[in-house]
Scaffold this active site. Structure first.
Site, mmCIF file in Angstrom:
data_model
loop_
_atom_site.group_PDB
_atom_site.id
_atom_site.type_symbol
_atom_site.label_atom_id
_atom_site.label_comp_id
_atom_site.label_asym_id
_atom_site.label_seq_id
_atom_site.Cartn_x
_atom_site.Cartn_y
_atom_site.Cartn_z
ATOM 1 N N GLY A 155 0.819 -1.502 -0.037
ATOM 2 C CA GLY A 155 -0.103 0.228 0.179
ATOM 3 C C GLY A 155 0.667 1.106 -0.427
ATOM 4 C CB SER A 172 -1.672 -8.630 -0.533
ATOM 5 O OG SER A 172 -2.691 -9.673 -0.716
ATOM 6 C CG HIS A 173 -0.292 -6.574 4.902
ATOM 7 N ND1 HIS A 173 -0.730 -6.275 5.811
ATOM 8 C CD2 HIS A 173 0.290 -5.190 3.988
ATOM 9 C CE1 HIS A 173 -0.113 -4.866 6.050
ATOM 10 N NE2 HIS A 173 0.608 -4.008 5.107
ATOM 11 C CB CYS A 183 2.855 3.076 8.781
ATOM 12 S SG CYS A 183 2.972 1.700 7.911
#
Length: 379
Positions: free
Chosen positions: A69, A196-197, A321
């Site tokens: 992402g 995806s995750h 993050c």
């Protein structure tokens, strides 16, 4: 351990894992190679492209695969900037964007771009009127997330898209949290990013949509993969597993939306019934059903998170993050909270493995932690 941090990452779906292993073992060719083994890999890559495109109502040729992402956000934004008129050096974003977007705009600002930030109200929503007033003849790009990763608050992409088209400005959205949870119509945007995750696929895979009419320049001249926008051999096995997980999640999204909405409501109801005082942050009518951002007055979020971990609960204080930062939560500050209030923020994000049976256990453990904390505070 009860896992309540699905907005940070999700466990890979069993079927997606089977696909990842099978493709890695049997379809190991480089999709850029011209022999049959390479062609087989390319067919799988193209199939994954079609799957992701269908979910966001785009065309396969408009999908670019990445490592996740954050890279999707940055490459998509750079692609739009590269296609902008050189006389336009103004960018508009919001005060509550993911760090991958915020950090890129900080870098662009240092290199000469002008960056304006539209604020949010106390519920986390941006004002379309305020956004409109920020647009000038020099504006090249608007980048506003679809759903916030900490509060789950959903922005109106259609309204922003209409505004951008009206002014001839490119529009990008970080759709990582909303992907496969909400319907996304790519035609209102010029670019959007997914991962995806976050949808029970493997880590290290993502994608972005780039409208085929955008005349972007290659990130690295001479690169042949992904239209020159992402260098390197594509992760075919990862893409196949990502597409599998995304398709499964998108197919089940309505039922899961209802289930998670009920689960979150039950959690809030039982938390209130327990007598524990808390503040539910973000617009209650307009946010993702899996995210609950709350504050327990007088309890610092970092401390609660660590205590919860010791007690067998995996929660967070916001975006993964930004873990390790001792600064007040940025989203809370943007919503007008004080430094003290912002430091109290914690996030519970639910997923497929969470059930109603877990709620009483979770609340009991939190109650024990809070009672112990406030009892110590009296001495």
């Amino acid at each position: 351990m009860i896992y309540l941090d699905h907005a940070a990452t999700t466990p890979i779906h069993d079927t997606a894992l089977e696909v990842l292993v099978n493709v890695s073992k049997h379809y190991y060719g480089n999709p850029s190679s011209l022999h049959d083994i390479g062609a087989e890999a390319k067919q799988l890559l193209d199939a994954g492209r079609r799957t992701i495109a269908k979910i966001i109502q785009a065309e396969a040729e408009e999908i670019v695969f990445t490592s996740g992402g954050s890279e999707s956000n940055q490459l998509a934004i750079r692609a739009l900037i590269s296609a902008s008129d050189t006389s336009r050096n103004h960018i508009i974003t919001s005060e509550v964007e993911h760090s991958s977007v915020r950090n890129l705009f900080d870098e662009l600002e240092r290199s000469g771009y002008k960056v304006s930030k539209v604020g949010v109200d106390t519920s986390g929503m941006i004002s379309i009127d305020e956004l409109s007033k920020l647009i000038t003849d020099e504006t090249a790009l608007i980048s506003v997330q679809h759903a916030n990763s900490e509060t789950g608050v959903i922005q109106d992409l259609v309204a922003i898209g209409k505004l951008a088209k009206q002014h001839g400005v490119f529009f990008h959205s970080d759709c990582v949290q909303a992907f496969c949870k909400l319907g996304i119509e790519a035609s209102w945007l010029d670019a959007l990013s997914v991962s995806s995750h976050k949808v029970y696929g493997p880590k290290g895979v993502g994608a972005f949509y780039l409208n085929k009419t955008i005349d972007s320049k290659p990130e690295i001249p001479g690169t042949s993969q992904e239209k020159g926008l992402k260098a390197g051999t594509q992760n075919v096995a990862g893409v196949a597993a990502f597409a599998t997980a995304a398709k499964l999640n998108y197919t089940e999204r309505t039922d899961e939306h209802i289930r998670l909405t009920m689960l979150r409501s039950k959690f809030v109801e039982k938390l209130e019934a327990s007598g524990i005082e808390f503040i539910d942050e973000g617009s209650p009518e307009n946010k993702l059903p899996n995210i609950l951002g709350i504050r327990f007055k007088g309890m610092e979020g970092q401390f609660l998170m660590l205590e919860c971990s010791q007690a067998g609960l995996a929660i967070s204080t916001g975006s993964a993050c930004q873990v390790g930062s001792d600064k007040p939560n940025r989203t809370m500050k943007a919503m007008g909270r004080s430094d003290e209030d912002a430091r109290e923020f914690v996030r519970f994000s639910f997923g497929k493995q969470n059930t109603e049976d877990q709620i009483d256990v979770i609340i009991e453990k939190i109650g024990t932690i809070l009672n112990r904390h406030f009892a110590k505070a009296k001495f």
